[in-house]
Design an enzyme around this catalytic site. Structure first.
Site, PDB file in Angstrom:
ATOM      1  N   ALA A   6      39.006   3.392  59.613  1.00 47.41           N
ATOM      2  CA  ALA A   6      40.257   2.874  59.064  1.00 47.41           C
ATOM      3  C   ALA A   6      40.486   1.489  59.659  1.00 47.41           C
ATOM      4  O   ALA A   6      40.633   1.349  60.874  1.00 47.41           O
ATOM      5  CB  ALA A   6      41.413   3.810  59.399  1.00 47.41           C
ATOM      6  N   MET A   7      40.519   0.461  58.817  1.00 44.13           N
ATOM      7  CA  MET A   7      40.590  -0.925  59.279  1.00 44.13           C
ATOM      8  C   MET A   7      41.880  -1.565  58.783  1.00 44.13           C
ATOM      9  O   MET A   7      42.041  -1.854  57.600  1.00 44.13           O
ATOM     10  CB  MET A   7      39.359  -1.698  58.800  1.00 44.13           C
ATOM     11  N   SER A   8      42.810  -1.767  59.712  1.00 47.39           N
ATOM     12  CA  SER A   8      44.130  -2.290  59.360  1.00 47.39           C
ATOM     13  C   SER A   8      44.129  -3.789  59.135  1.00 47.39           C
ATOM     14  O   SER A   8      45.059  -4.337  58.551  1.00 47.39           O
ATOM     15  CB  SER A   8      45.127  -1.953  60.467  1.00 47.39           C
ATOM     16  N   GLY A   9      43.098  -4.465  59.637  1.00 45.73           N
ATOM     17  CA  GLY A   9      43.091  -5.922  59.623  1.00 45.73           C
ATOM     18  C   GLY A   9      43.424  -6.503  60.979  1.00 45.73           C
ATOM     19  O   GLY A   9      43.455  -7.718  61.155  1.00 45.73           O
ATOM     20  N   GLY A  10      43.654  -5.620  61.962  1.00 46.33           N
ATOM     21  CA  GLY A  10      43.948  -6.059  63.316  1.00 46.33           C
ATOM     22  C   GLY A  10      42.719  -6.018  64.205  1.00 46.33           C
ATOM     23  O   GLY A  10      41.650  -5.537  63.808  1.00 46.33           O
ATOM     24  N   ASP A  12      42.193  -4.300  67.046  1.00 48.46           N
ATOM     25  CA  ASP A  12      41.802  -3.002  67.595  1.00 48.46           C
ATOM     26  C   ASP A  12      40.895  -2.229  66.641  1.00 48.46           C
ATOM     27  O   ASP A  12      39.838  -1.725  67.034  1.00 48.46           O
ATOM     28  CB  ASP A  12      43.042  -2.171  67.922  1.00 48.46           C
ATOM     29  N   SER A  13      41.303  -2.116  65.388  1.00 44.22           N
ATOM     30  CA  SER A  13      40.482  -1.365  64.433  1.00 44.22           C
ATOM     31  C   SER A  13      39.172  -2.088  64.144  1.00 44.22           C
ATOM     32  O   SER A  13      38.157  -1.450  63.845  1.00 44.22           O
ATOM     33  CB  SER A  13      41.258  -1.119  63.135  1.00 44.22           C
ATOM     34  N   CYS A 101      53.369   8.680  60.152  1.00 41.42           N
ATOM     35  CA  CYS A 101      52.236   8.120  59.413  1.00 41.42           C
ATOM     36  C   CYS A 101      50.922   8.713  59.908  1.00 41.42           C
ATOM     37  O   CYS A 101      50.038   9.048  59.115  1.00 41.42           O
ATOM     38  CB  CYS A 101      52.225   6.601  59.554  1.00 41.42           C
ATOM     39  N   GLY A 125      41.592   2.487  65.615  1.00 40.47           N
ATOM     40  CA  GLY A 125      41.707   1.652  66.801  1.00 40.47           C
ATOM     41  C   GLY A 125      42.768   2.112  67.774  1.00 40.47           C
ATOM     42  O   GLY A 125      43.229   1.331  68.604  1.00 40.47           O
ATOM     43  N   CYS A 199      56.533  -1.078  60.097  1.00 37.13           N
ATOM     44  CA  CYS A 199      55.685  -1.867  59.204  1.00 37.13           C
ATOM     45  C   CYS A 199      56.321  -2.110  57.839  1.00 37.13           C
ATOM     46  O   CYS A 199      56.072  -3.144  57.217  1.00 37.13           O
ATOM     47  CB  CYS A 199      54.315  -1.210  59.048  1.00 37.13           C
TER      48      CYS A 199
END
Length: 365
Positions: A6-10, A12-13, A101, A125, A199
């Site tokens: 799962a890649m949030s765009g941050g 950590d991920s 979430c 992340g 968010c």
């Protein structure tokens, strides 16, 4: 293993996905589109799920050489997280949308789809550790970096969900190490600010956001005796423990600050009082989940944590009818119905309850 990252765009991920690839797993990246009307750009450290975030995630996936997809979970997110947030405030409770979430989106909807598609694990992340215990079961533990530990917001995960969870950052000593690694890997997100606030309320104005959905009828602010000491412009935007923004017209007789003690939606009333009146001697709830087997004893010792970065407090927990009642050794200040209480045995997460009611601590004599 076949892993869905799962890649949030941050940052950590991004690093978590890269580490999963380096560990030899067959990794596919996915960005969750959670906002039906996603903005184009982030505003500093506020919000997430923008088009910019999706593009940042895609660039990382390209750099580490993995397939990448965007999955639209906006309808499920609106129903399970946003609508729940509104309903909880309407009932005078204080929800935790990040925890919700994780419970209903990342490790329910996303994990269910991942398993159905043949993936063995979902990688995120989060800063937490999954270990195999002496009995062979998977256990959730605190992260090595106490400052970044996110085991509290993962406290809703069940043993079945933990069996498919992967947290590559859990043993990392600090966030600085993650950012340094991201820079070495050439990730543009290495210096990207962390997301803060809720968010789906990127401007941070929770009161205004709730007023737009629940209305903002003016009403009384009363003290513990019922005497009116001020007026509010919408009770549902207040939460237990709040001090600022009370608009009081009558100071306390002793001149000390007042805090929100209770929100009464039925009468549109906010009750305020001194700080010591916030002390909670017991908390109880019937909505609970366990990160492993449910404790076998009717009564057991544990540590209880009621906020993401609060200090854990030693406590005794007991099953009483349909409820789990937790009695901390020392009173906890400002605990509101709707909050989650996560139970620990040392660094290990036992489970969590959603607080339905609290019992005031008996004043010391």
């Amino acid at each position: 293993m076949k892993v869905l990252a799962a890649m949030s765009g941050g940052v950590d991920s991004a690093v978590a996905a890269a580490r999963a690839v380096e560990a030899g797993h067959d990794v596919t990246g996915v960005h969750l589109a959670l906002n039906r009307n996603a903005g184009t750009l982030r505003t500093g450290a506020r919000g997430c799920c923008t088009i910019e975030d999706a593009m940042d995630a895609r660039r990382v996936a390209d750099r580490i050489g993995i397939p990448f997809y965007v999955w639209d979970f906006s309808a499920r997110f609106a129903e399970e997280v946003v609508d729940d947030f509104v309903a909880e405030y309407a009932a005078g409770r204080t929800p935790n949308p990040c925890l919700r979430c994780n419970e209903r989106i990342k490790f329910a909807a996303l994990l269910d789809r991942a398993v159905a598609l043949g993936f063995d694990a979902v990688c995120t992340g989060h800063y937490a550790v999954v270990r195999t215990g002496p009995d062979g079961r998977r256990e959730l533990h605190r992260a090595s970096d106490e400052a970044k530990d996110q085991s509290y917001v993962l406290g809703v995960l069940t043993a079945e969900q933990l069996a498919h969870a992967m947290f590559p950052l859990g043993e990392t000593p600090s966030k600085a190490v993650v950012r340094s690694e991201a820079a070495e890997r050439g990730f543009r997100v290495a210096s990207k600010p962390d997301s803060h606030d809720i968010c789906f309320i990127p401007d941070g104005d929770t009161r205004g956001w709730l007023a737009g959905r629940l209305g903002s009828e003016a009403g009384p602010v009363v003290d513990e005796t019922g005497a009116e000491v001020g007026r509010h412009d919408g009770a549902l935007a207040y939460t237990v423990g709040q001090r600022r923004g009370l608009s009081l017209t009558r100071p306390a007789p002793d001149g000390r600050p007042r805090f929100v003690l209770e929100v009464k939606p039925a009468s549109n009333t906010v009750v305020v009082g001194p700080k010591e009146a916030l002390a909670v001697g017991a908390l109880a709830g019937a909505r609970m989940s366990w990160a492993g087997p449910r404790p076998g004893a009717d009564m057991f010792r544990c540590d209880v944590q009621v906020r993401a970065h609060a200090e854990p407090v030693p406590a005794t927990a007991a099953f009483e009818g349909a409820e789990l009642v937790v009695r901390p050794d020392e009173p906890i200040l400002g605990l509101a119905p709707g909050q989650s209480a996560v139970l620990y045995d040392g660094t290990r997460v036992l489970g969590q309850i959603t607080v339905d009611r609290t019992v005031a601590a008996v004043p010391a004599t």
